[in-house]
Scaffold this motif. Structure first.
Motif, mmCIF file in Angstrom:
data_model
loop_
_atom_site.group_PDB
_atom_site.id
_atom_site.type_symbol
_atom_site.label_atom_id
_atom_site.label_comp_id
_atom_site.label_asym_id
_atom_site.label_seq_id
_atom_site.Cartn_x
_atom_site.Cartn_y
_atom_site.Cartn_z
ATOM 1 N N UNK A 186 0.949 -1.153 -0.320
ATOM 2 C CA UNK A 186 -0.336 -0.104 -0.007
ATOM 3 C C UNK A 186 0.953 1.430 0.178
ATOM 4 N N UNK A 187 2.260 1.293 0.817
ATOM 5 C CA UNK A 187 3.225 1.989 0.723
ATOM 6 C C UNK A 187 3.451 2.526 -1.154
ATOM 7 N N UNK A 188 3.462 1.434 -1.632
ATOM 8 C CA UNK A 188 4.320 1.507 -2.924
ATOM 9 C C UNK A 188 3.078 2.513 -3.767
ATOM 10 N N UNK A 189 2.243 1.703 -3.938
ATOM 11 C CA UNK A 189 0.594 2.332 -4.303
ATOM 12 C C UNK A 189 0.183 4.408 -4.331
ATOM 13 N N UNK A 190 0.681 4.183 -2.637
ATOM 14 C CA UNK A 190 0.006 5.792 -2.706
ATOM 15 C C UNK A 190 1.639 6.706 -2.484
ATOM 16 N N UNK A 191 2.891 5.895 -2.971
ATOM 17 C CA UNK A 191 3.441 7.161 -3.122
ATOM 18 C C UNK A 191 3.990 6.907 -4.720
ATOM 19 N N UNK A 192 3.375 6.296 -5.474
ATOM 20 C CA UNK A 192 3.234 6.540 -7.220
ATOM 21 C C UNK A 192 1.768 7.619 -7.363
ATOM 22 N N UNK A 193 0.779 6.635 -6.948
ATOM 23 C CA UNK A 193 -0.158 8.098 -6.687
ATOM 24 C C UNK A 193 0.147 10.172 -6.352
ATOM 25 N N UNK A 194 1.110 9.613 -5.454
ATOM 26 C CA UNK A 194 1.882 10.605 -5.150
ATOM 27 C C UNK A 194 2.696 11.931 -5.912
ATOM 28 N N UNK A 195 3.915 10.702 -6.515
ATOM 29 C CA UNK A 195 4.401 11.318 -7.733
ATOM 30 C C UNK A 195 4.548 12.362 -8.503
ATOM 31 N N UNK A 196 5.462 12.972 -8.507
ATOM 32 C CA UNK A 196 5.117 14.021 -9.506
ATOM 33 C C UNK A 196 5.437 12.701 -11.056
ATOM 34 N N UNK A 197 6.231 11.843 -11.025
ATOM 35 C CA UNK A 197 6.808 11.174 -11.900
ATOM 36 C C UNK A 197 5.594 10.871 -12.765
ATOM 37 N N UNK A 198 4.598 10.553 -12.027
ATOM 38 C CA UNK A 198 3.462 9.927 -12.770
ATOM 39 C C UNK A 198 2.193 10.395 -12.765
ATOM 40 N N UNK A 199 1.780 10.632 -14.294
ATOM 41 C CA UNK A 199 0.163 11.000 -14.375
ATOM 42 C C UNK A 199 -0.482 10.138 -13.462
ATOM 43 N N UNK A 200 -1.788 11.059 -13.223
ATOM 44 C CA UNK A 200 -3.042 10.465 -12.344
ATOM 45 C C UNK A 200 -4.104 9.996 -13.729
ATOM 46 N N UNK A 201 -3.437 9.757 -14.788
ATOM 47 C CA UNK A 201 -4.634 9.180 -15.469
ATOM 48 C C UNK A 201 -3.536 7.467 -16.081
ATOM 49 N N UNK A 202 -3.067 7.339 -15.829
ATOM 50 C CA UNK A 202 -2.693 6.206 -15.902
ATOM 51 C C UNK A 202 -2.257 5.116 -14.629
ATOM 52 N N UNK A 203 -2.166 3.740 -14.561
ATOM 53 C CA UNK A 203 -2.442 2.701 -14.085
ATOM 54 C C UNK A 203 -1.358 2.790 -13.640
ATOM 55 N N UNK A 204 -1.394 1.901 -12.698
ATOM 56 C CA UNK A 204 0.167 1.375 -11.527
ATOM 57 C C UNK A 204 1.451 0.670 -13.017
ATOM 58 N N UNK A 205 0.896 -0.430 -13.931
ATOM 59 C CA UNK A 205 1.300 -1.269 -15.334
ATOM 60 C C UNK A 205 2.205 0.326 -15.833
ATOM 61 N N UNK A 206 0.981 1.092 -16.311
ATOM 62 C CA UNK A 206 1.927 2.143 -17.054
ATOM 63 C C UNK A 206 2.806 3.145 -16.380
ATOM 64 N N UNK A 207 2.527 3.247 -15.498
ATOM 65 C CA UNK A 207 3.973 3.967 -14.454
ATOM 66 C C UNK A 207 5.110 3.345 -14.115
ATOM 67 N N UNK A 208 4.434 2.069 -14.268
ATOM 68 C CA UNK A 208 6.311 1.246 -14.089
ATOM 69 C C UNK A 208 6.935 1.029 -15.096
ATOM 70 N N UNK A 209 5.918 1.548 -16.109
ATOM 71 C CA UNK A 209 6.177 1.129 -18.024
ATOM 72 C C UNK A 209 8.146 2.096 -18.109
#
Length: 372
Positions: A261-284
């Motif tokens: 859950x920490x990884x999920x929340x960190x990804x949602x918070x990160x400026x590296x990721x658009x909120x339109x992304x899925x987790x998999x798309x972010x990690x691509x």
């Protein structure tokens, strides 16, 4: 005790429970086990109840991903739900179920912020506002019917969730001036089982999964864990491989909350990721994947490994689960109740890292700069 005079009462109709409890029940049925009927209660609104009724309480669950080296692709028609009710519109019917069946298991998933009091007066003819108040009203109706055999098995991601829920229910009872005898019955006769739930459930995506996507269908990973703090199976609605009875939930809860859950929340918070992304798309994005690996292996896991000996192994499994090509887990969904999640899932690790290392964790410091 027969199937006809037992009941599973489920507060919550969202996709997580449809891909968790309701799917487990269907798999148990498919394995030839007798499973108690599930009555799903939508706590607020009526949209999912209406859709469930329209679909005869049936929907599809698509299990996709890997368990070790084995790829799993399994399609299941879930028809374990016997009835779908709206708390707002069907409250008297819900109370009638609770005061007529001999045995009842109550489960729920009402988000991390759902354990709040209802300050309005008790009126058994009207649906209370908060979930603990709804649960208390159900328990009062059962107590007045001189019935016991109640087990509460919550699925909220809250440490010691059943005990936390019991405490709020007791506080609600005091607001409503519930009698001492009823309070004693709630404390001593009702079984409250702490749990830890772990499974990623998302909506199917035709683009990525080539499946038909109806409103209630779910896409789940093969991995599933329903860890329950108890020494026996007594009181549970059915048997399933994902149900793991444990004497203590501390380590598995710590790993789940801080790492996955920490990884999920960190990804949602990160400026590296658009909120339109899925987790998999972010990690691509290789930079994002390395960022998550650095966060988990360098900051989160080392901070908890003294209390959770399997923390590093849990990180290995988590990265595989996050990178599941079939799960369209949207960052916008993860951002629901986002500040609460930041405080529960990441902020404790930040402070513990400082205590252990006499310096700030670089990644967490940047993520949490608005909170610290």
């Amino acid at each position: 005790m027969t199937k006809d005079n037992t009941q599973i009462l489920q507060f919550g109709s969202g996709k997580f429970l449809r891909g968790f409890v309701d799917l487990f029940a269907q798999q148990a049925i498919d394995d030839g086990l007798e499973v108690w009927p599930i009555t799903v209660v939508q706590s607020t609104g009526i949209e999912r109840v209406a859709q469930l009724r329209l679909q005869d309480c049936r929907y599809a669950a698509y299990i996709r991903g890997f368990l070790g080296d084995e790829e799993i692709q399994d399609d299941i028609e879930v028809k374990s739900i016997g009835k779908a009710l709206s708390a707002e519109h069907d409250w008297l019917e819900i109370l009638d179920i609770c005061r007529t069946v001999e045995s009842i298991v109550i489960t729920s998933n009402v988000t991390e912020a759902g354990y709040v009091l209802d300050k309005t007066s008790l009126d058994m003819t009207c649906c209370p506002k908060s979930f603990p108040a709804k649960l208390l009203s159900v328990l009062i109706s059962r107590y007045k019917a001189n019935l016991s055999d109640v087990t509460v098995v919550p699925c909220e991601l809250i440490e010691n969730n059943a005990h936390a829920l019991l405490n709020v229910v007791i506080d609600q009872a005091k607001v409503w001036n519930v009698t001492k005898d009823c309070l004693d019955w709630i404390r001593e006769d009702v079984v409250w089982l702490n749990t830890l739930v772990d499974r990623i459930v998302a909506s199917p995506s035709y683009e990525y999964n080539s499946v038909q996507n109806n409103t209630l269908d779910v896409m789940t990973e093969p991995y599933a864990l329903w860890a329950i703090q108890s020494t026996s199976q007594c009181g549970l609605p059915f048997e399933h491989d994902a149900i793991d009875m444990r004497n203590n939930l501390f380590e598995v809860t710590l790993c789940k909350l801080r790492i996955l859950n920490g990884a999920h929340t960190a990804l949602a918070q990160s400026v590296l990721c658009s909120n339109d992304f899925t987790v998999r798309e972010a990690l691509d994005n290789p930079a994002t994947l390395q960022w998550v690996r650095d966060l988990l292996y360098s900051e989160i896991a080392p901070t908890i490994v003294d209390r959770a000996v399997d923390a590093i192994e849990f990180v290995d499994t988590t990265l595989s689960r996050l990178y599941n090509p079939y799960i369209a887990h949207k960052l916008s969904d993860i951002r629901l109740m986002h500040e609460t999640k930041l405080r529960k899932r990441l902020l404790p690790t930040y402070y513990e890292y400082i205590d252990q290392n006499d310096q700030q964790p670089p990644i967490l410091s940047e993520l949490l700069r608005d909170l610290i």
